[in-house]
Design a protein around this motif. Structure first.
Motif, mmCIF file in Angstrom:
data_model
loop_
_atom_site.group_PDB
_atom_site.id
_atom_site.type_symbol
_atom_site.label_atom_id
_atom_site.label_comp_id
_atom_site.label_asym_id
_atom_site.label_seq_id
_atom_site.Cartn_x
_atom_site.Cartn_y
_atom_site.Cartn_z
ATOM 1 N N ARG A 34 6.410 4.392 -3.253
ATOM 2 C CA ARG A 34 6.431 5.452 -2.238
ATOM 3 C C ARG A 34 6.326 6.834 -2.876
ATOM 4 N NH1 ARG A 34 11.126 4.588 -0.345
ATOM 5 N NH2 ARG A 34 10.574 3.240 1.394
ATOM 6 N N LYS A 35 7.135 7.063 -3.939
ATOM 7 C CA LYS A 35 7.167 8.393 -4.553
ATOM 8 C C LYS A 35 5.925 8.674 -5.385
ATOM 9 C CE LYS A 35 12.194 8.886 -4.628
ATOM 10 N NZ LYS A 35 13.410 9.086 -5.463
ATOM 11 N N SER A 36 5.251 7.617 -5.825
ATOM 12 C CA SER A 36 4.030 7.844 -6.599
ATOM 13 C C SER A 36 2.900 8.377 -5.731
ATOM 14 C CB SER A 36 3.580 6.546 -7.255
ATOM 15 O OG SER A 36 3.089 5.634 -6.277
ATOM 16 N N GLN A 37 2.988 8.147 -4.402
ATOM 17 C CA GLN A 37 1.976 8.590 -3.425
ATOM 18 C C GLN A 37 0.577 8.055 -3.764
ATOM 19 O OE1 GLN A 37 2.520 12.932 -3.242
ATOM 20 N NE2 GLN A 37 3.649 12.608 -1.339
ATOM 21 N N LEU A 38 0.550 6.862 -4.366
ATOM 22 C CA LEU A 38 -0.751 6.272 -4.669
ATOM 23 C C LEU A 38 -1.565 6.009 -3.408
ATOM 24 C CD1 LEU A 38 0.021 3.786 -7.585
ATOM 25 C CD2 LEU A 38 -1.695 5.589 -7.592
ATOM 26 N N ARG A 39 -0.862 5.620 -2.339
ATOM 27 C CA ARG A 39 -1.591 5.336 -1.097
ATOM 28 C C ARG A 39 -2.256 6.595 -0.561
ATOM 29 N NH1 ARG A 39 0.200 1.709 4.095
ATOM 30 N NH2 ARG A 39 -1.466 2.377 5.480
ATOM 31 N N GLU A 40 -1.498 7.701 -0.597
ATOM 32 C CA GLU A 40 -2.048 8.953 -0.067
ATOM 33 C C GLU A 40 -3.178 9.482 -0.952
ATOM 34 O OE1 GLU A 40 1.984 8.308 1.505
ATOM 35 O OE2 GLU A 40 1.080 8.227 -0.496
ATOM 36 N N THR A 57 -5.168 7.737 -3.060
ATOM 37 C CA THR A 57 -6.353 6.871 -3.186
ATOM 38 C C THR A 57 -6.836 6.333 -1.845
ATOM 39 O OG1 THR A 57 -5.027 4.859 -3.450
ATOM 40 C CG2 THR A 57 -5.537 6.114 -5.443
ATOM 41 N N ASN A 58 -6.043 6.581 -0.794
ATOM 42 C CA ASN A 58 -6.327 5.994 0.523
ATOM 43 C C ASN A 58 -6.445 4.471 0.404
ATOM 44 O OD1 ASN A 58 -6.665 6.132 3.268
ATOM 45 N ND2 ASN A 58 -8.900 6.337 3.157
ATOM 46 N N GLY A 59 -5.577 3.893 -0.478
ATOM 47 C CA GLY A 59 -5.598 2.451 -0.711
ATOM 48 C C GLY A 59 -4.224 1.843 -0.520
ATOM 49 N N LEU A 60 -4.188 0.513 -0.487
ATOM 50 C CA LEU A 60 -2.937 -0.227 -0.280
ATOM 51 C C LEU A 60 -2.715 -1.162 -1.462
ATOM 52 C CD1 LEU A 60 -0.570 -1.195 1.582
ATOM 53 C CD2 LEU A 60 -2.161 -2.893 2.490
ATOM 54 N N ILE A 90 -5.255 -3.199 -5.727
ATOM 55 C CA ILE A 90 -5.296 -2.202 -4.653
ATOM 56 C C ILE A 90 -6.539 -2.439 -3.815
ATOM 57 C CG2 ILE A 90 -5.284 0.266 -4.120
ATOM 58 C CD1 ILE A 90 -4.119 0.792 -6.850
ATOM 59 N N VAL A 91 -6.376 -2.410 -2.505
ATOM 60 C CA VAL A 91 -7.524 -2.497 -1.608
ATOM 61 C C VAL A 91 -7.751 -1.107 -1.019
ATOM 62 C CG1 VAL A 91 -6.100 -3.215 0.362
ATOM 63 C CG2 VAL A 91 -8.537 -3.665 0.392
ATOM 64 N N GLY A 92 -8.984 -0.645 -1.077
ATOM 65 C CA GLY A 92 -9.280 0.696 -0.566
ATOM 66 C C GLY A 92 -10.733 1.046 -0.763
ATOM 67 N N ASN A 93 -11.049 2.336 -0.578
ATOM 68 C CA ASN A 93 -12.419 2.818 -0.695
ATOM 69 C C ASN A 93 -12.866 2.774 -2.147
ATOM 70 O OD1 ASN A 93 -14.377 5.260 -1.237
ATOM 71 N ND2 ASN A 93 -14.624 4.700 0.928
ATOM 72 N N GLU A 94 -14.026 2.157 -2.388
ATOM 73 C CA GLU A 94 -14.489 1.944 -3.757
ATOM 74 C C GLU A 94 -14.670 3.251 -4.513
ATOM 75 O OE1 GLU A 94 -18.012 -0.471 -6.145
ATOM 76 O OE2 GLU A 94 -18.252 -0.011 -4.003
ATOM 77 N N LEU A 98 -13.339 6.267 -3.928
ATOM 78 C CA LEU A 98 -12.082 6.981 -4.156
ATOM 79 C C LEU A 98 -11.265 6.329 -5.262
ATOM 80 C CD1 LEU A 98 -10.945 7.833 -0.505
ATOM 81 C CD2 LEU A 98 -11.767 9.422 -2.238
ATOM 82 N N LEU A 99 -11.172 4.983 -5.238
ATOM 83 C CA LEU A 99 -10.396 4.274 -6.256
ATOM 84 C C LEU A 99 -11.011 4.448 -7.639
ATOM 85 C CD1 LEU A 99 -9.536 0.912 -4.432
ATOM 86 C CD2 LEU A 99 -7.982 2.773 -4.968
ATOM 87 N N THR A 100 -12.326 4.294 -7.712
ATOM 88 C CA THR A 100 -12.998 4.425 -9.006
ATOM 89 C C THR A 100 -12.838 5.830 -9.566
ATOM 90 O OG1 THR A 100 -14.616 2.746 -8.354
ATOM 91 C CG2 THR A 100 -15.190 4.161 -10.222
#
Length: 746
Positions: free
Chosen positions: A694-700, A702-705, A733-737, A739-741
């Protein structure tokens, strides 16, 4: 007698039983609280509570009616075995690999022989020595599970070997109970009697399994709208006790019947719910059983037999560790996992007590055996966590002291064993043919026996009663006879063998055996019901009917088989509760589907559909026109025309597709151009290490899960947001290719 006197007599009759049960439960309650506090297995607490409430401890109120407690204890054994069956399931047995089977069988055989030799060396009787070997061959599922939870090693590779070994041990324990009962009753080691007992056991196991899977899931599905917790609990207990009665009438122990019914119910969609409902009942009567075991602890006996207690404890710890380790090595496991597996199984537990109880009940073992076994169990319960902890240091020590050539040889053997996993076409054909012969023969024999016992008595008063009974029985067994004699199995493998010119003779022999068995069963049936000449004419007529109507018999049999496999696989298909989800991002893939106008799912929220809970499927995104909703939450609804992307294994995606097909879902052809991917990333960025998800904000960012984490040989599925990220974690992580890359490669 007036009502007051009658009530008084009833009260006087019930009083000892109620007071004894109250004393047992109060003592057990104190033990539970104390052992919870000191973080020790509750089984050990129950044993000590039993000792305090037993007749051998004079400073505490004692149980008055031991016979009544023995009845409660027997009920406890029934519910313990029923619960073990619910956790077992035949699917688990089929999934157990050769590693666990070889490990378990080697360990069990070694410990039976070792226990017998130790008993003889100590001057024990023949039966005492035999029962000692059987007792020492069984490990404790309860103690191991508790130790694995506390040490957090369930995700390690060796834990899978241990769990598979425990499953095999459960089956062998049932077989041992039957064999020991036969030996105890006959007082001799007749090979023929033992063979007949084993044959009888397998006959009834197959019959109960096939019949149970065919009827019980259907019954539960038909009545599911009537179920609440009360009715489901009563029905499950009724089914358990029904099988207990059947097993007893067939000459087996009540525990076997309870275990079989638990295993059958484990294949239904209600298994987790029933397991949850039965747990308090199992805990209650299980506590009474273990307390009753503790009552038999006699300090004087333990003092007198202190040397046997020490010897048997050492044999249990070192014998089981070493034999399990060698079994795992023979099965092709590396030295590290073999040592860890061996040191995890160095104790005796539930089935050991049940086997020891069997010896006492049959009055074939000496009085001192039981207290000794209880003492050994108590000691090995304490040592189990310690043994698991020191497994790695022991392995590291072995690496240093063993010759390098031997270590290299073990490594080469392990690698070669792991690579040899292919099954030849001939093995597949042989397995399919033999399975068909055995299963259908058991069904046919069972129907003929039931007909002889129940249908003939109903028709014997009639002039043509026997003929009518023969006709009815022939009609019932017709599809099974046809399947036994003519149904094709392993067609592709047989064609491949024929093209290669291999095994033509053995295949032809198997075909002739099947046809001969079919003719034999028809003749046996008719000869039992009719005179020889009439039976011969009827045999010719029956064979003609089978040859003239193969399609109808094939259709009828296919319906029966389809119903069986639908019941057998219903739990996986429906996935009523996905507590033991198999979804792992490391072997998952993406699949794409479209919601049609006619879909029954249109307009429903994701949390209402419970797709992830029921099938283990994660929804990666929903594409709606020109808008893409990445990682939708549970409140998001699906609408006609939506394109959805899901992540799951091949089996889960297939189950999901079947579910969607029932709701009129179509699979689009060109949806796979989406930029949403499942990406594997090794965490090295110091910005995120030491922070929670949660605190890493990786989801926000990378827009990934994050759908999975691999850490130190362990895999964490769908981690919660409070998990702390560590260096070298492998994140899925599943998300936009793009953005993640861009994010992880910057």
């Amino acid at each position: 007698m007036n009502p007051i006197e009658a009530t008084s007599q009833i009260t006087q009759h019930l009083h000892p039983l109620i007071s004894d049960l109250g004393l047992i439960l109060m003592t057990a309650a104190v033990a539970v609280l104390l052992f919870k506090k000191i973080r020790q297995p509750l089984v050990l607490g129950y044993l000590i509570a039993g000792f305090l409430a037993g007749p051998n401890f004079i400073f505490f109120p004692s149980v008055q009616e031991i016979n009544s407690i023995e009845v409660w204890a027997e009920i406890g054994v029934i519910f313990l075995l029923f619960s073990l069956g619910l956790e077992f399931s035949f699917k688990k047995l089929m999934k157990v690999g050769g590693t666990a089977a070889i490990t378990a069988l080697f360990q069990i055989t070694t410990m039976i022989v070792l226990g017998y030799l130790v008993g003889q060396w100590m001057g024990w009787s023949l039966m005492d020595s035999i029962f000692l070997g059987a007792i020492l061959s069984m490990s404790s599922t309860t103690i191991i599970l508790r130790a694995f939870d506390e040490l957090n090693v369930k995700g390690k590779k060796f834990a899978g070997i241990v769990f598979g070994t425990l499953i095999i041990e459960d089956i062998v324990a049932i077989l041992l109970m039957v064999l020991l009962s036969t030996i105890a009753v006959s007082k001799q080691f007749s090979g023929m009697e033992l063979f007949e007992s084993v044959l009888k056991l397998f006959f009834f196991l197959i019959l109960w399994f096939v019949g149970g899977i065919f009827f019980i899931p259907t019954l539960l599905k038909k009545a599911k709208n009537l179920f609440n917790e009360e009715t489901l609990l009563i029905i499950s207990i009724a089914l358990c006790l029904m099988m207990v009665i059947l097993a007893t009438k067939a000459g087996f122990s009540p525990a076997l019947g309870a275990f079989i019914m638990g295993s059958i119910i484990a294949e239904t969609i209600h298994s987790e719910r029933i397991e949850h409902l039965i747990k308090p009942v199992k805990d209650l009567f299980g506590a009474v059983f273990f307390v009753s075991v503790g009552m038999l602890i006699n300090p004087n006996t333990l003092v007198e037999y202190a040397v046997p207690v020490v010897v048997i404890t050492l044999i249990t710890i070192f014998g089981k560790s070493i034999s399990t380790m060698f079994g795992a090595l023979i099965a092709g496991q590396p030295l590290k996992q073999s040592v860890q597996s061996g040191m995890s199984l160095a104790q005796i537990g539930e089935f050991s007590f049940i086997i020891a109880t069997l010896g006492m009940t049959l009055k074939v073992t000496s009085d001192f055996v039981y207290p000794i076994i209880v003492a050994v169990s108590a000691v090995t319960t304490f040592t189990t966590p310690f043994m698991i902890k020191i497994a790695l240091p022991v392995y590291e020590r072995l690496i240093k002291i063993l010759p390098k050539k031997l270590i290299d040889a073990i490594d080469r053997y392990s690698v070669n064993s792991q690579s040899v996993k292919t099954t030849s076409n001939w093995q597949i054909v042989l397995k399919a043919k033999l399975s068909q012969i055995v299963v259908h023969s058991v069904i046919i024999i069972a129907i003929i026996i039931l007909s002889d016992r129940y249908i003939i008595p109903m028709t014997e008063s009639s002039k043509f009663g026997n003929a009518a009974a023969a006709l009815v029985t022939s009609i019932i067994i017709a599809p099974f006879l046809w399947a036994l004699s003519f149904r094709k199995v392993a067609v592709e493998q047989i064609e491949a063998l024929q093209k290669a010119g291999k095994h033509r003779g053995p295949i032809m022999v198997l075909i002739l055996i099947r046809i001969s068995l079919g003719i034999f069963f028809i003749g046996f049936l008719l000869n039992n019901f009719l005179s020889p000449w009439i039976a011969f004419v009827a045999l010719i007529a029956a064979i003609s009917v089978y040859l003239l109507f193969p399609k109808k018999l094939n259709t009828l049999y296919n319906k029966i088989e389809l119903h069986f496999f639908r019941n057998f696989n219903d739990r996986e298909i429906s996935q009523a509760q996905k507590k033991r989800s198999d979804l792992t991002p490391w072997d998952g893939h993406m699949a794409f589907f479209e919601i049609t106008k006619e879909s029954n799912l249109a307009g429903k929220a994701l949390n209402e559909l419970e797709i992830r809970e029921n099938m283990g499927i994660n929804i990666a995104f929903i594409k709606r026109g020109g808008i893409t909703i990445n990682i939708p939450d549970g409140n998001e609804r699906v609408f006609p025309g939506d394109e959805i992307c899901v992540i799951g294994t091949d089996d889960q995606v297939q189950i999901f597709k079947s579910y969607l097909d029932q709701n009129e879902i179509e699979v689009p052809e060109l949806v796979q151009e989406t930029a949403i991917i499942l990406k594997q990333v090794e965490l090295e960025n110091e910005e995120f290490i030491g922070k929670s998800i949660r605190k890493s904000q990786l989801r926000e960012k990378t827009n990934g899960l994050i759908v999975g984490i691999e850490r130190n040989e362990k895999r964490i599925l769908n981690p919660n947001s409070d998990i702390i990220l560590e260096k070298n974690d492998i994140l899925w992580i599943v998300g936009n290719e793009k953005l993640l890359t861009a994010f992880f490669e910057k």
